[in-house]
Write a protein that holds these residues in place. Structure first.
Motif, PDB file in Angstrom:
ATOM      1  N   GLY A  38       3.321   7.894  10.621  1.00 55.50           N
ATOM      2  CA  GLY A  38       1.979   7.608  11.122  1.00 55.50           C
ATOM      3  C   GLY A  38       1.233   6.619  10.240  1.00 55.50           C
ATOM      4  O   GLY A  38       0.531   5.727  10.734  1.00 55.50           O
ATOM      5  N   VAL A  39       1.391   6.767   8.926  1.00 51.63           N
ATOM      6  CA  VAL A  39       0.768   5.820   7.989  1.00 51.63           C
ATOM      7  C   VAL A  39       1.308   4.414   8.233  1.00 51.63           C
ATOM      8  O   VAL A  39       0.544   3.436   8.283  1.00 51.63           O
ATOM      9  CB  VAL A  39       1.035   6.260   6.531  1.00 51.63           C
ATOM     10  N   LEU A  40       2.625   4.295   8.411  1.00 55.95           N
ATOM     11  CA  LEU A  40       3.220   2.981   8.639  1.00 55.95           C
ATOM     12  C   LEU A  40       2.788   2.394   9.978  1.00 55.95           C
ATOM     13  O   LEU A  40       2.590   1.178  10.100  1.00 55.95           O
ATOM     14  CB  LEU A  40       4.747   3.087   8.562  1.00 55.95           C
ATOM     15  N   ASP A  41       2.629   3.256  10.992  1.00 51.32           N
ATOM     16  CA  ASP A  41       2.149   2.773  12.286  1.00 51.32           C
ATOM     17  C   ASP A  41       0.754   2.146  12.147  1.00 51.32           C
ATOM     18  O   ASP A  41       0.444   1.118  12.769  1.00 51.32           O
ATOM     19  CB  ASP A  41       2.106   3.919  13.302  1.00 51.32           C
ATOM     20  N   HIS A  42      -0.097   2.747  11.330  1.00 49.73           N
ATOM     21  CA  HIS A  42      -1.442   2.200  11.114  1.00 49.73           C
ATOM     22  C   HIS A  42      -1.381   0.873  10.358  1.00 49.73           C
ATOM     23  O   HIS A  42      -2.188  -0.033  10.617  1.00 49.73           O
ATOM     24  CB  HIS A  42      -2.297   3.208  10.345  1.00 49.73           C
ATOM     25  N   VAL A  43      -0.449   0.752   9.428  1.00 51.38           N
ATOM     26  CA  VAL A  43      -0.279  -0.521   8.710  1.00 51.38           C
ATOM     27  C   VAL A  43       0.035  -1.633   9.696  1.00 51.38           C
ATOM     28  O   VAL A  43      -0.562  -2.722   9.653  1.00 51.38           O
ATOM     29  CB  VAL A  43       0.848  -0.394   7.659  1.00 51.38           C
ATOM     30  N   VAL A  44       0.963  -1.376  10.609  1.00 49.93           N
ATOM     31  CA  VAL A  44       1.342  -2.380  11.605  1.00 49.93           C
ATOM     32  C   VAL A  44       0.166  -2.705  12.522  1.00 49.93           C
ATOM     33  O   VAL A  44      -0.119  -3.879  12.809  1.00 49.93           O
ATOM     34  CB  VAL A  44       2.554  -1.882  12.423  1.00 49.93           C
ATOM     35  N   ALA A  45      -0.540  -1.674  12.980  1.00 48.29           N
ATOM     36  CA  ALA A  45      -1.657  -1.896  13.899  1.00 48.29           C
ATOM     37  C   ALA A  45      -2.759  -2.721  13.242  1.00 48.29           C
ATOM     38  O   ALA A  45      -3.329  -3.635  13.864  1.00 48.29           O
ATOM     39  CB  ALA A  45      -2.211  -0.553  14.375  1.00 48.29           C
ATOM     40  N   ASP A  46      -3.065  -2.421  11.993  1.00 54.30           N
ATOM     41  CA  ASP A  46      -4.123  -3.175  11.300  1.00 54.30           C
ATOM     42  C   ASP A  46      -3.728  -4.637  11.101  1.00 54.30           C
ATOM     43  O   ASP A  46      -4.534  -5.550  11.311  1.00 54.30           O
ATOM     44  CB  ASP A  46      -4.429  -2.530   9.951  1.00 54.30           C
ATOM     45  N   ALA A  47      -2.495  -4.862  10.678  1.00 57.16           N
ATOM     46  CA  ALA A  47      -2.054  -6.240  10.466  1.00 57.16           C
ATOM     47  C   ALA A  47      -2.050  -7.017  11.777  1.00 57.16           C
ATOM     48  O   ALA A  47      -2.427  -8.192  11.816  1.00 57.16           O
ATOM     49  CB  ALA A  47      -0.659  -6.251   9.831  1.00 57.16           C
ATOM     50  N   ARG A  48      -1.656  -6.364  12.849  1.00 57.04           N
ATOM     51  CA  ARG A  48      -1.661  -7.042  14.154  1.00 57.04           C
ATOM     52  C   ARG A  48      -3.078  -7.449  14.560  1.00 57.04           C
ATOM     53  O   ARG A  48      -3.292  -8.474  15.214  1.00 57.04           O
ATOM     54  CB  ARG A  48      -1.050  -6.115  15.213  1.00 57.04           C
ATOM     55  N   ALA A  49      -4.059  -6.649  14.131  1.00 51.75           N
ATOM     56  CA  ALA A  49      -5.454  -6.921  14.478  1.00 51.75           C
ATOM     57  C   ALA A  49      -6.130  -7.881  13.509  1.00 51.75           C
ATOM     58  O   ALA A  49      -7.325  -8.156  13.644  1.00 51.75           O
ATOM     59  CB  ALA A  49      -6.230  -5.609  14.524  1.00 51.75           C
ATOM     60  N   GLY A  50      -5.368  -8.387  12.523  1.00 52.38           N
ATOM     61  CA  GLY A  50      -5.944  -9.353  11.600  1.00 52.38           C
ATOM     62  C   GLY A  50      -6.557  -8.743  10.360  1.00 52.38           C
ATOM     63  O   GLY A  50      -7.330  -9.393   9.656  1.00 52.38           O
TER      64      GLY A  50
ATOM     65  N   VAL B 131       2.387   0.800  -0.988  1.00 53.42           N
ATOM     66  CA  VAL B 131       3.549   1.112  -1.813  1.00 53.42           C
ATOM     67  C   VAL B 131       4.071   2.485  -1.391  1.00 53.42           C
ATOM     68  O   VAL B 131       3.319   3.469  -1.405  1.00 53.42           O
ATOM     69  CB  VAL B 131       3.196   1.125  -3.311  1.00 53.42           C
ATOM     70  N   LEU B 132       5.336   2.553  -0.971  1.00 54.91           N
ATOM     71  CA  LEU B 132       6.011   3.819  -0.704  1.00 54.91           C
ATOM     72  C   LEU B 132       6.687   4.252  -2.004  1.00 54.91           C
ATOM     73  O   LEU B 132       7.573   3.568  -2.505  1.00 54.91           O
ATOM     74  CB  LEU B 132       7.056   3.663   0.399  1.00 54.91           C
ATOM     75  N   ARG B 133       6.251   5.378  -2.548  1.00 51.76           N
ATOM     76  CA  ARG B 133       6.729   5.783  -3.858  1.00 51.76           C
ATOM     77  C   ARG B 133       7.530   7.073  -3.749  1.00 51.76           C
ATOM     78  O   ARG B 133       7.074   8.057  -3.157  1.00 51.76           O
ATOM     79  CB  ARG B 133       5.534   6.006  -4.786  1.00 51.76           C
ATOM     80  N   GLY B 134       8.738   7.077  -4.294  1.00 50.32           N
ATOM     81  CA  GLY B 134       9.533   8.296  -4.250  1.00 50.32           C
ATOM     82  C   GLY B 134      10.824   8.152  -5.013  1.00 50.32           C
ATOM     83  O   GLY B 134      11.248   7.053  -5.374  1.00 50.32           O
ATOM     84  N   ALA B 135      11.477   9.277  -5.244  1.00 47.99           N
ATOM     85  CA  ALA B 135      12.722   9.315  -6.006  1.00 47.99           C
ATOM     86  C   ALA B 135      13.859   8.675  -5.210  1.00 47.99           C
ATOM     87  O   ALA B 135      13.783   8.549  -3.974  1.00 47.99           O
ATOM     88  CB  ALA B 135      13.074  10.759  -6.348  1.00 47.99           C
TER      89      ALA B 135
ATOM     90  N   PRO C 196       3.709  -2.660 -12.123  1.00 47.10           N
ATOM     91  CA  PRO C 196       2.863  -3.738 -11.578  1.00 47.10           C
ATOM     92  C   PRO C 196       2.121  -3.339 -10.312  1.00 47.10           C
ATOM     93  O   PRO C 196       1.168  -4.006  -9.911  1.00 47.10           O
ATOM     94  CB  PRO C 196       3.862  -4.868 -11.299  1.00 47.10           C
ATOM     95  N   TRP C 197       2.569  -2.247  -9.640  1.00 53.41           N
ATOM     96  CA  TRP C 197       1.951  -1.849  -8.369  1.00 53.41           C
ATOM     97  C   TRP C 197       0.908  -0.750  -8.563  1.00 53.41           C
ATOM     98  O   TRP C 197       0.393  -0.208  -7.584  1.00 53.41           O
ATOM     99  CB  TRP C 197       3.030  -1.322  -7.405  1.00 53.41           C
ATOM    100  N   ALA C 198       0.562  -0.422  -9.804  1.00 47.00           N
ATOM    101  CA  ALA C 198      -0.247   0.766 -10.080  1.00 47.00           C
ATOM    102  C   ALA C 198      -1.582   0.772  -9.349  1.00 47.00           C
ATOM    103  O   ALA C 198      -2.070   1.821  -8.944  1.00 47.00           O
ATOM    104  CB  ALA C 198      -0.465   0.901 -11.586  1.00 47.00           C
ATOM    105  N   ALA C 199      -2.220  -0.375  -9.170  1.00 48.67           N
ATOM    106  CA  ALA C 199      -3.565  -0.422  -8.585  1.00 48.67           C
ATOM    107  C   ALA C 199      -3.543  -0.594  -7.067  1.00 48.67           C
ATOM    108  O   ALA C 199      -4.605  -0.701  -6.441  1.00 48.67           O
ATOM    109  CB  ALA C 199      -4.369  -1.549  -9.223  1.00 48.67           C
ATOM    110  N   LEU C 200      -2.353  -0.617  -6.448  1.00 45.49           N
ATOM    111  CA  LEU C 200      -2.253  -0.858  -5.014  1.00 45.49           C
ATOM    112  C   LEU C 200      -2.259   0.457  -4.232  1.00 45.49           C
ATOM    113  O   LEU C 200      -1.890   1.501  -4.762  1.00 45.49           O
ATOM    114  CB  LEU C 200      -0.976  -1.644  -4.706  1.00 45.49           C
ATOM    115  N   PRO C 201      -2.668   0.422  -2.952  1.00 44.12           N
ATOM    116  CA  PRO C 201      -2.625   1.642  -2.131  1.00 44.12           C
ATOM    117  C   PRO C 201      -1.214   2.209  -2.086  1.00 44.12           C
ATOM    118  O   PRO C 201      -0.234   1.463  -1.988  1.00 44.12           O
ATOM    119  CB  PRO C 201      -3.068   1.150  -0.746  1.00 44.12           C
ATOM    120  N   GLU C 202      -1.111   3.526  -2.153  1.00 45.58           N
ATOM    121  CA  GLU C 202       0.205   4.147  -2.323  1.00 45.58           C
ATOM    122  C   GLU C 202       0.323   5.398  -1.457  1.00 45.58           C
ATOM    123  O   GLU C 202      -0.633   6.134  -1.251  1.00 45.58           O
ATOM    124  CB  GLU C 202       0.377   4.513  -3.799  1.00 45.58           C
ATOM    125  N   THR C 203       1.524   5.614  -0.931  1.00 46.33           N
ATOM    126  CA  THR C 203       1.862   6.856  -0.235  1.00 46.33           C
ATOM    127  C   THR C 203       3.083   7.462  -0.907  1.00 46.33           C
ATOM    128  O   THR C 203       4.120   6.795  -1.035  1.00 46.33           O
ATOM    129  CB  THR C 203       2.157   6.604   1.257  1.00 46.33           C
TER     130      THR C 203
END
Length: 361
Positions: A18-30, A36-40, A181-188
């Protein structure tokens, strides 16, 4: 997995999808998005990246894969990202164009100003997104060279109203946020599967009926890691699994998974093993280049089919490993002399007249 337009929601990953779906929808809308997807290792970041790329119809998709063997090569990751866009480089302002061209070995010059390189990448992405939305995905971002990682972080912080989505999949930093380097970026965060989802996945791959206590032990030992559930149980019967597969003195889970891939690679004929090593050393997934290198290495043509039948790699328009840990297993398991031989063959197979920019790497 359950049905979902335009692709499937992964087992136990409805929130992340669902989070990724929102990323796509927002980018499509400009509205530019960075995530950042963070995991082992093995937790399912690559599967989520695959879900993302299949859930973005109408987008131009740029894929980058961090490769351990290229961590010391400045601009190598940026080269992967920008290579399909170099037809637009002449549209950039002169100083940006020149800096990027020098960084990629397209023209002579002194070491480029990294600020101008960052601006050039930002301008190149924005220029490309004018034609259609742009999705940039970076898998195994922890293995990018330092210059590329810092430049992408610079770009990520400056994306605003472009039709651009930038998604990076990375392991947790080895030495804390100061090393990231990605520490300050939005993360899931991508955690292990919940116990009920892990049980369902385990039941789908183990033949026969598992004793409930054995199932619970395996779920606990894998900590819901999907690749561990799939890979460490491969080929084992319910009797084999009766004692679980974790011991107090066992190696970390990632090492166990990678070692299982090493065992599978070592069971293949030597030609298929060498082909996997060559594919691991070639980061772009260029099939014609890999085949030219294989010919120089004396690898039989049937090695491709053997490697594919083992479920470790796919040869399509691009070379795709089943999982990044297969790539690292194929590369790490080879002796240094064999790695050098393969790198030499790849360099010789890269035609200077047609691939001068790539040959520089």
């Amino acid at each position: 997995m359950s049905g979902n337009a335009p692709w499937r929601v992964l087992l136990g990953r409805s929130h992340e999808c669902g989070v990724l779906d929102h990323v796509v929808a927002d980018a499509r809308a400009g509205r530019s998005r960075v995530l950042v997807l963070r995991g082992a290792p093995g937790v399912g970041k690559s599967a989520l990246v695959e879900y993302l790329t299949r859930s973005a119809p109408g987008f131009q998709v740029l894929r980058v894969v961090g490769v351990e063997s290229e961590m010391e090569l400045a601009f190598a990751g940026l080269h992967q990202l920008c290579m399909p866009l170099l037809g637009h480089i002449e549209r950039l302002p002169g100083p940006q164009r020149d800096s990027l061209a020098i960084a990629f070995g397209l023209r002579d010059g002194s070491a480029p100003d990294r600020f101008l390189v960052g601006l050039a990448v930002l301008s190149l992405l924005a220029e490309t997104a004018e034609d259609r939305p742009l999705l940039c995905v970076v898998d195994d971002a922890q293995w990018l060279d330092q210059v590329s990682a810092q430049t992408l972080a610079f770009v990520a912080r400056r994306l605003l109203a472009e039709r651009v989505a930038l998604v990076l999949a990375a392991r947790p930093p080895a030495f804390g946020a100061g090393d990231d380097p990605w520490a300050a970026l939005p993360e899931t965060e991508v955690p292990g599967l919940r116990d009920d989802d892990a049980r369902a996945l385990l039941d789908s791959v183990v033949p026969g009926r598992l004793d409930e206590r054995v199932r619970e032990r395996i779920v606990a030992e894998t900590r819901g890691n999907p690749l561990a559930l799939l890979e460490l149980t491969r080929g084992l019967t319910t009797a084999d699994l009766a004692g679980g597969f974790g011991r107090p003195d066992s190696r970390p889970l990632t090492s166990q998974i990678e070692h299982s891939f090493v065992r599978r690679i070592e069971s293949l004929p030597s030609g298929a093993q060498r082909l996997l090593l060559a594919a691991a050393a070639e980061p772009v997934g260029d099939v014609p280049l890999l085949r030219r290198a294989a010919e120089r290495l004396g690898i039989d043509a049937d090695a491709e089919g053997t490697a594919e039948e083992a479920g470790l790699i796919e040869f399509g328009t691009r070379v795709r490993f089943r999982h990044p840990l297969v790539r690292s297993a194929a590369y790490r398991a080879a002796p240094p002399a064999e790695r050098r031989t393969v790198h030499r063959a790849l360099a010789e197979a890269t035609a200077p007249g047609f691939d001068s920019d790539r040959r520089a790497w």
